[in-house]
Scaffold this motif. Structure first.
Motif, PDB file in Angstrom:
ATOM      1  N   GLY A 103     -25.812  10.968  21.725  1.00 47.82           N
ATOM      2  CA  GLY A 103     -26.796  11.142  20.979  1.00 47.82           C
ATOM      3  C   GLY A 103     -26.400  10.729  19.942  1.00 47.82           C
ATOM      4  N   ALA A 104     -25.423  11.095  18.675  1.00 45.58           N
ATOM      5  CA  ALA A 104     -25.164  10.501  17.502  1.00 45.58           C
ATOM      6  C   ALA A 104     -25.162   9.066  17.711  1.00 45.58           C
TER       7      ALA A 104
ATOM      8  N   ASP B  43     -36.444   8.888  12.208  1.00 45.41           N
ATOM      9  CA  ASP B  43     -35.163   8.655  12.757  1.00 45.41           C
ATOM     10  C   ASP B  43     -35.302   8.674  14.616  1.00 45.41           C
TER      11      ASP B  43
ATOM     12  N   VAL C  82     -36.065  11.065  21.763  1.00 43.88           N
ATOM     13  CA  VAL C  82     -36.298  12.135  20.735  1.00 43.88           C
ATOM     14  C   VAL C  82     -37.205  11.535  19.381  1.00 43.88           C
TER      15      VAL C  82
ATOM     16  N   THR D 282     -37.959  12.441  15.220  1.00 46.12           N
ATOM     17  CA  THR D 282     -37.607  13.107  13.667  1.00 46.12           C
ATOM     18  C   THR D 282     -38.207  12.592  12.763  1.00 46.12           C
TER      19      THR D 282
ATOM     20  N   HIS E  35     -23.107  19.561  11.129  1.00 46.72           N
ATOM     21  CA  HIS E  35     -23.354  19.796   9.893  1.00 46.72           C
ATOM     22  C   HIS E  35     -24.066  20.843   9.676  1.00 46.72           C
ATOM     23  N   ASN E  36     -23.197  21.774   9.864  1.00 48.35           N
ATOM     24  CA  ASN E  36     -23.129  23.409   9.408  1.00 48.35           C
ATOM     25  C   ASN E  36     -21.864  24.078   9.019  1.00 48.35           C
TER      26      ASN E  36
ATOM     27  N   TRP F 178     -27.831  25.333   5.457  1.00 46.82           N
ATOM     28  CA  TRP F 178     -28.059  23.848   6.543  1.00 46.82           C
ATOM     29  C   TRP F 178     -27.982  22.449   5.220  1.00 46.82           C
TER      30      TRP F 178
ATOM     31  N   GLU G  17     -18.683  17.138  20.560  1.00 43.98           N
ATOM     32  CA  GLU G  17     -19.611  16.774  21.174  1.00 43.98           C
ATOM     33  C   GLU G  17     -21.135  16.945  19.976  1.00 43.98           C
ATOM     34  N   GLN G  18     -21.093  17.755  18.930  1.00 45.23           N
ATOM     35  CA  GLN G  18     -22.702  17.713  18.246  1.00 45.23           C
ATOM     36  C   GLN G  18     -23.751  18.200  18.575  1.00 45.23           C
ATOM     37  N   GLY G  19     -23.391  18.252  20.182  1.00 46.47           N
ATOM     38  CA  GLY G  19     -24.468  18.897  21.780  1.00 46.47           C
ATOM     39  C   GLY G  19     -24.228  20.258  22.178  1.00 46.47           C
TER      40      GLY G  19
ATOM     41  N   GLN H 281     -21.597  15.734   5.382  1.00 44.98           N
ATOM     42  CA  GLN H 281     -21.988  15.706   4.799  1.00 44.98           C
ATOM     43  C   GLN H 281     -22.255  16.470   3.239  1.00 44.98           C
TER      44      GLN H 281
ATOM     45  N   ARG I 223     -34.604   8.109  19.091  1.00 43.45           N
ATOM     46  CA  ARG I 223     -33.066   7.644  19.396  1.00 43.45           C
ATOM     47  C   ARG I 223     -33.353   7.615  20.894  1.00 43.45           C
TER      48      ARG I 223
ATOM     49  N   GLN J 254     -26.790   6.495  22.752  1.00 42.56           N
ATOM     50  CA  GLN J 254     -27.532   5.745  22.402  1.00 42.56           C
ATOM     51  C   GLN J 254     -28.207   4.663  21.388  1.00 42.56           C
TER      52      GLN J 254
END
Lengths: 440, 440
Positions: free
Chosen positions: B378-379, B305, B280, B282, B405-406, B103, B212-214, B91, B307, B231
């Motif tokens: 989810g991503a 977005d 979700v 967004t 992403h951070n 961010w 995982e990013q979650g 990113q 999902r 997903q």
């Protein structure tokens, strides 16, 4: 020649306005302008203005905020100048990453007409060898748009403010590239030594010709607006804070989405203004911390612009909006918060009867009583600031379709000339009343 | 040495990951990364990767989208490679005019871990002189983030798509400066000749290790996620159109304020996702045509977005959101309209049982059955695309606090090593089953 028979040269005015716009700040293939305060384009047009005024025998003073005062002496040695002015800077082209609109680009009339008309008045006085009683001054106020250095009507604000810190604060304000106003003033040669202070560099009175920027004159078939006041205004820079998150992996009920909350607040600004009928409220600027479509925004900032006829109504509308904000935040389940980063404001400005009368009689003499109307300005102007400390008023001429801050901004050559003619006669009538000891 | 006893070198993996991040794309005084696809930083790390793979005896092919395929031969002459891969781009840092958050900056693990782990597997096979049955390949997919050239998972998408026009279309996509992807590929030396097409440059199967990013693995105290699906997702680029106007001179009831309407729609996106519980939704990106606080916005654009677990649920949620939009527009009194500028989507991706089994048994061998869990992603990932045309699956390792992403994105060195070890063993188990004629 009787002063009341004196006429400006409309052809010269319009030619001067259009040619200087074409030379300095014009956008290719457009009537739009991009002449940011103290940019190269602004420096060039300022240099031209100073040369023109000196050629007319004016003394030119530059003050600490770069304001240009070009003064044509009068018969009296002890009178302050009757001033005419506005600004030569314009709105910028905004960032337009996706769309193709030209909105946000400046036009050729907002501010520019007022300075060019003042110059045309000086030219007319000069070529007719008119000796006024008071000195007559032209003023170009720096950074009126606040488009480069945030803060509209900045330099007239410093001049009109009884504050020792305003000058220093404004010198420190930075543009998007990090250049301070002081540096920009130095770089362009417009950091003058004259105090930017109405007490040390004063005026007898101030007249400003401006395009209406609204639809009322056109809609009512009037040709001149006699401006009696500028409505009160207040701005709030807001921040909504949430928590970042991945759009695909964060469940809805665990989110702290700053943009969703900001959206509810922005809708509430409009809804509250409509429900209360107190005035107008607008969110014109919004920015988000994130530019990723897969990211839940953690921070959103926006600016609220509130304007009402009176300061009390401004206060009431602000109170109603923030009450609604608190209710929204309380009902939100997403754990965001908001804060006010900064506030600005300009209290209601009521113009002076003597100046209003001078404008009204000059306008009636030109177009008759049925083609003029008294009006309040919805937009802020340098005259709103000057009116706090010297007698001031404004002249409005029609804006086609009420549009400004846009390449479609347009005022006919006839209306530009009419505005300049009213400006000339208002100044002469005011000067005459001083000479006769009527206004004092 | 039995293949099942083979172990990757965790210290070497982590050192390689950190040192290349520090060299190419690190943000000063931060663990954040800014390594945009085909930037100078990306070119440097790609050149390094190619050198490392060649030093291990791999053949390296670059395809028409700049995807790097580093292939280590196996015993069989007629088998396609078992591939491991992910992406080295990150990113970007987003524009942050007012606030100070970080961010939108990439981290050191998203994508990067998958490629570094694949390299560590190749190094382990090489130093132990392992002869696999199938060739084993490392893949670095170009522009997975879609942060420079809009369109996430772009190059794996082209490779996996049965379309003759996708390549051409992607070559023509421009970054914010107007540089096309084709030009960026040429400039960096990564416009290869190998067809970017799974039919002409095929794989036996594809495994991707990713963070995982979650928050699920961490929250459930599991160490490895056996990813069974990604997903379904859909994006809509929206535009709300109104009419420009001055904030001070345009009455509330005469406004056509694009931002007020956009605000109602954005709130509706969130409200509808919550009310339907389908998935979700967004809005992560918003831009306005105007940057003037005194201007009523005439155009606002934003990206939705969406999902859900299944494609049918995605469709249902999209339908519900747009039904709500139509109601809002109908009830709005401000005469704005909205249009869908562009849609993208990635249908639900169900991974292949054979690959899932290989990952599961490798993970159980490392940490036991109580420390692994099956999960859906989810991503989006490159594996979502490859799964459309070759047998694929993924391995997840924990993300600290679920953040990515951070700069705060973090996965422990132990978990990075564990992920690489599971990747190695999944590939070897899958290879063994091919050798034994079990998967065919």
């Amino acid at each position: 020649m009787s002063h009341s028979a004196l006429r400006i040269n409309g052809q010269r005015l319009n030619s001067s306005l259009q040619s200087t716009c074409s030379s300095w700040g014009a956008i290719t293939n457009s009537t739009g302008m991009r002449r940011l305060a103290l940019s190269e384009e602004d420096r060039s047009v300022r240099d031209w203005l100073v040369r023109e005024c000196k050629a007319l025998g004016c003394r030119v003073k530059i003050d600490q905020m770069g304001n240009i005062f070009a003064i044509r002496d009068g018969a009296s040695q002890d009178k302050l100048p009757i001033a005419m002015g506005s600004h030569l800077d314009t709105q910028p082209a905004g960032p337009r990453k996706i769309s193709n609109t030209d909105w946000g680009i400046g036009g050729r009339y907002d501010g520019i007409l007022g300075v060019q008309a003042a110059l045309e008045v000086l030219r007319t006085l000069h070529e007719n060898n008119i000796q006024t009683h008071c000195p007559v001054a032209l003023i170009d106020w720096t950074n009126e748009e606040g488009a480069r250095f945030p803060g509209a009507m900045m330099a007239s604000g410093v001049w009109s403010t009884k504050s020792s810190t305003a000058l220093e604060a404004c010198h420190g304000i930075k543009d998007m590239e990090g250049t301070t106003m002081q540096k920009a003033l130095e770089d362009t040669g417009y950091l003058g030594k004259t105090p930017c202070d109405y007490r040390e560099n004063g005026l007898e009175s101030y007249f400003e010709l401006h395009i209406e920027q609204g639809p009322k004159l056109e809609a009512t078939n009037n040709r001149v607006g006699v401006v009696t006041a500028v409505q009160g205004m207040k701005w709030y820079a807001m921040r909504v804070s949430g928590v970042e998150g991945h759009s695909g992996t964060t469940p809805m009920h665990q989110r702290s989405d700053a943009l969703v909350t900001a959206a509810r607040l922005i809708a509430a600004v409009s809804d509250t203004a409509q429900a209360t009928s107190l005035g107008v409220a607008t969110v014109g600027v919004i920015t988000s911390d994130t530019q990723s479509q897969a990211t839940i925004p953690s921070g959103v900032e926006f600016i609220i612009d509130i304007r009402c006829s009176t300061d009390a109504m401004v206060e009431d509308l602000c109170t109603a909006i923030f009450k609604r904000f608190d209710e929204i935040i309380l009902n939100e389940k997403n754990n965001t918060s908001y804060s006010v980063l900064r506030t600005w404001g300009l209290p209601e400005s009521i113009f002076h009867d003597d100046c209003i009368s001078a404008v009204r009689s000059a306008a009636v003499a030109e177009v008759g009583p049925s083609k003029i109307m008294d009006m309040k300005s919805g937009a802020g102007h340098d005259a709103a600031w000057t009116s706090k400390v010297v007698r001031s008023s404004m002249i409005f001429v029609p804006s086609k379709d009420g549009i400004s801050h846009n390449p479609a901004e347009y005022t006919t050559p006839e209306d530009c000339a009419l505005g300049a003619q009213v400006l000339l006669q208002a100044v002469l009538r005011y000067d005459e009343s001083i000479r006769n000891g009527i206004n004092s």
